[in-house]
Scaffold this motif. Sequence first.
Motif, short mmCIF file in Angstrom:
data_model
loop_
_atom_site.label_atom_id
_atom_site.label_comp_id
_atom_site.label_asym_id
_atom_site.label_seq_id
_atom_site.Cartn_x
_atom_site.Cartn_y
_atom_site.Cartn_z
N UNK A 124 -0.60 0.88 16.08
CA UNK A 124 -0.79 -0.54 15.99
C UNK A 124 -0.29 -0.99 14.63
N UNK A 159 -5.87 8.97 -0.26
CA UNK A 159 -7.26 8.71 0.10
C UNK A 159 -7.88 9.84 0.89
N UNK A 177 -4.75 10.11 5.81
CA UNK A 177 -4.85 8.66 5.66
C UNK A 177 -4.60 8.30 4.20
N UNK A 178 -4.18 7.08 3.97
CA UNK A 178 -3.96 6.68 2.59
C UNK A 178 -2.96 5.56 2.49
N UNK A 179 -2.51 5.34 1.27
CA UNK A 179 -1.59 4.26 1.03
C UNK A 179 -0.27 4.84 0.57
N UNK A 204 -1.98 3.89 5.95
CA UNK A 204 -2.11 4.74 7.13
C UNK A 204 -3.59 4.92 7.42
N UNK A 205 -3.98 4.54 8.63
CA UNK A 205 -5.39 4.67 8.97
C UNK A 205 -5.52 5.03 10.43
N UNK A 206 -6.73 5.26 10.85
CA UNK A 206 -6.98 5.65 12.23
C UNK A 206 -6.96 7.16 12.36
N UNK A 207 -6.53 7.65 13.54
CA UNK A 207 -6.59 9.09 13.80
C UNK A 207 -5.41 9.82 13.18
N UNK A 208 -5.18 9.64 11.91
CA UNK A 208 -4.06 10.33 11.28
C UNK A 208 -4.61 11.38 10.32
N UNK A 238 -3.47 5.78 16.94
CA UNK A 238 -4.49 6.05 17.95
C UNK A 238 -4.11 7.29 18.72
N UNK A 252 -8.14 -3.09 9.24
CA UNK A 252 -7.39 -1.85 9.34
C UNK A 252 -6.40 -1.63 8.22
N UNK A 253 -6.50 -2.38 7.13
CA UNK A 253 -5.51 -2.24 6.07
C UNK A 253 -6.12 -1.85 4.72
N UNK A 254 -6.57 -2.84 4.00
CA UNK A 254 -7.25 -2.54 2.73
C UNK A 254 -6.34 -2.24 1.57
N UNK A 272 -2.25 1.55 12.18
CA UNK A 272 -3.41 2.28 12.66
C UNK A 272 -2.95 3.15 13.81
#
Lengths: 300, 564
Positions: free
Chosen positions: B432, B69, B400-402, B393-397, B470, B238-240, B468
Amino acid sequence: MAELTWSPDGEKMFEKLMEAVPEAMREMLKPKLMEILAARAAGKPATSDTVVRMVREDLPEPQKSVLIQALSLEKPGGKVPSANSDSSDQWTGKSQTMFKIMLNEVPEAMREVFREKLLGVICQKAQGNPFSEDHVISVVHEIVPEPFKSSILKKFNELGDFDPEIIDKTIARHGTTQDSLMYILHDIQDKIGYLPVEALSAVSNRCDINLSTIYNIVTFYKSFKLHPQGKHHIKQCCGTSCHLKDTNNLSQEIEKVVSGPSDTTLEKTLCLGCCDCAPVVEIDGRIYNGEEAKVKINSL
Amino acid sequence: MKIKNSSDLSKAKKKGHGLLFPDKTRINVGTSTCCVAKGADRILDAIVQGITSRNLDADVVQVGCNGLCHIEPVVEVHPPAKPKIMYGNVTEEDVPRILDLLATEGILENLAVARVEEEEHILSGKIKYAFYPTSGTCSNIKPVNEIDFLKKQHRIILRTAGIINPENIFEYIALGGYEALEKALGMKPEEIVHEITKSGLRGRGGGGFPAGLKWKSCRQARGNEKYIICNVSEGEPGIGMHRSFLESDPHSVLEGIIIGAYAIGAKAAYVYIRDNYRIALKRFQKAVHDATEAGLLGNKILGTSFSMTVNIKEGGGRFVCGEETALISCIEGKIGEPHQRPPFPTVKGLFGKPTCINNVETWANVPVIIMKGSSWYSAIGSDKSKGTKVISLAGNIARAGMIEVDMGTPLKEIINDIGGGIEGDNKLKAIQTGGPSGGVLPCKMEELTVDYDNLKTAGSMLGSGGMVFMDDNTDMVQIARYFTDFFVNESCGKCVPCREGVCRLLDILDEILAGRGKKEDLPLLQEIAEPIIQASACALGKTAPMPVLSTIKHFREDYLKHMP
Ligand SMILES: Cc1cc2nc3c(=O)[nH]c(=O)nc-3n(C[C@H](O)[C@H](O)[C@H](O)COP(=O)(O)O)c2cc1C
Ligand code: FES
């Protein structure tokens, strides 16, 4: 011999009866019939029911059948159509909803009797065509006494300006059991944009589910809207990732548009399910990521 | 085309092969929700227009999301019998340049992310394309399985994501789809349940309950009428990724459901999809329709005596509806309030009948287990958690992606090797996991390996696989407040401790954030949390104080900073 007095519906019914009598015989028959009625009413006001019973029980054939037909007490081929008999295809537009509103004004004890009567009159007006809104309205104008008339007409005016067929079709597609309710509500909202009270009461009537139950559901689930939404609909994600990725920047842009002249509704929602592209907003059903969103918002 | 036996299935497979590997160039454009969010639909339009105006002969295909993503929009160009080239971050200006190079089979090198020279498909084996000469234009483009984001992944569930057209059943069949169904229908239902049990598959919806046990108890429950439910509620923020399963590979979920229904003895399945998942809904509807047309669903499936139907239900946007008893109420058209268990749904569920409810990812695991066998499957993963896990994987990474990794993969590997570390120059502060109901883990727990039990011991949970990240600018009291606010909004209001207690937590957090906090507030928060955990009826209430408790435990200094 008792003096003949009328209840409003009785007099109307009698007038109708007289209209059905060939003109040449009218003057001659009128006093005779009034005599019979006075005897039947026995001092009380003659109601339409009295008139109907007179036709059924006191008149000889073939006059009896002719008049029964003329008063639309029975259709030539069978019974009077009933609003209960789920033959909703005979109603067009909002007519069925209107008819129900009209009936609801009648005291409950008399409702069944009136249902048949009113249907009869509408049926006669429609002359074999499907019942329209105009048929119902003219019936109200012609035979409903005040103050019911004004009250019913007022309620007609308050009817939502959506096409009630939307509801009919939706229910026809999904059925009337409670497990179809969510489908029905989603579909109606998709078509009308929100769930007007009138639509909910129509669903309540048609599916025989309490309005309060429906209201409970509609207010529990967040996706249902009870009020009209703007032309554009922005859903701003406040989910974890979007929260972290600072939607502040975006918020300002959104604020500008929402307070501006473009008819836009803002809704803050939890995760839109697109977290790896955070921050995101949904605009008119499509999800945009931060940069894309700014462009789109400014074009509204 | 009706598929009644294995020879029909091979014919369908051949047809799908023809679509996947046509005699002309095939261009894949990812058009899942996440891709479209970044403008993939405009790229798609530009490609289609460009091809028409240039009179090129090429197939343009909409595929799902391949998980990358962070570089969307992704476009793959695959000339016949040549390696596939994957382009990332494609803009509208890039499109004419890519198309101009098509005629000469040239590559737009600075945009290319990877070259795909062979694909190893779990179910249908290896497919090799011709190699480009290692010298020359292509040599500095990495082979796809060597790019950092993919190198350490193990793609079983995501095996076809971003490769096949999710709206075409033949492409799914081409890569081994519905062969598991054929095999399963030749087995005894008990054998299937046994295979699932032996595989060690645990429910992916959060609880990690052994799927085989659940199936067995539902199979043995009294009654002829039984139901299957697939949970795509995904209320956890936070997932999707549940959306992504249905958008990229709806048939594998469907196949799992059909096998499950046969094994359990159900004739109807309900798939509960969250309400704003439009593309997912559309693609899954198409999958159900196509499978029915092909005779893989509906009456006399694959020519056997087994018949079943699949119904799709749209939700109404409430987190609590993901809880199984609430979800059942929701399908029944009532408000989604959880109910006391027992009786468990496997005994008395939907419409009062035995019901087996599993998460989407759980169902998607089923065909692979049937095809490859339980011992193959149980060799993957950690001691008590078998198989792989899809993680978002989301947030300040940075990336990001699956992703999909074996259970038991170290957290560190996920963050650094796959995720590329924290974005910018910042440092990781907290992770998190498990959504709001999980907990916030401090960065020092990086060494942890990811599976159900380890994360639980660490004071969080795997949940449905969202992570997520942080960075060190994050104020954990704000985060605790954010999640607590979430629970205040999402509590269905049925039990007092959850409805009232969580509001009190929020009040105290607000006081602290306003600079009016006192030292006694921290023990007070912990004291209030206790009865909420003890006395709430469902797991929503029981886990609602988790964010507060885990932030106090690991980030006490953040709280103290707010105190005068
Ligand atoms: C508040 C709450 C929310 C939940 N949300 C989801 C969800 O969004 N998706 C899901 O699959 N399971 C969710 N669950 C777990 C389900 O209750 C259920 O355990 C799960 O669907 C069973 O499937 P599995 O055994 O395959 O994991 C939730 C549970 C709770 C208590
Ligand atoms: S947190 Fe915004 S899309 Fe998930």
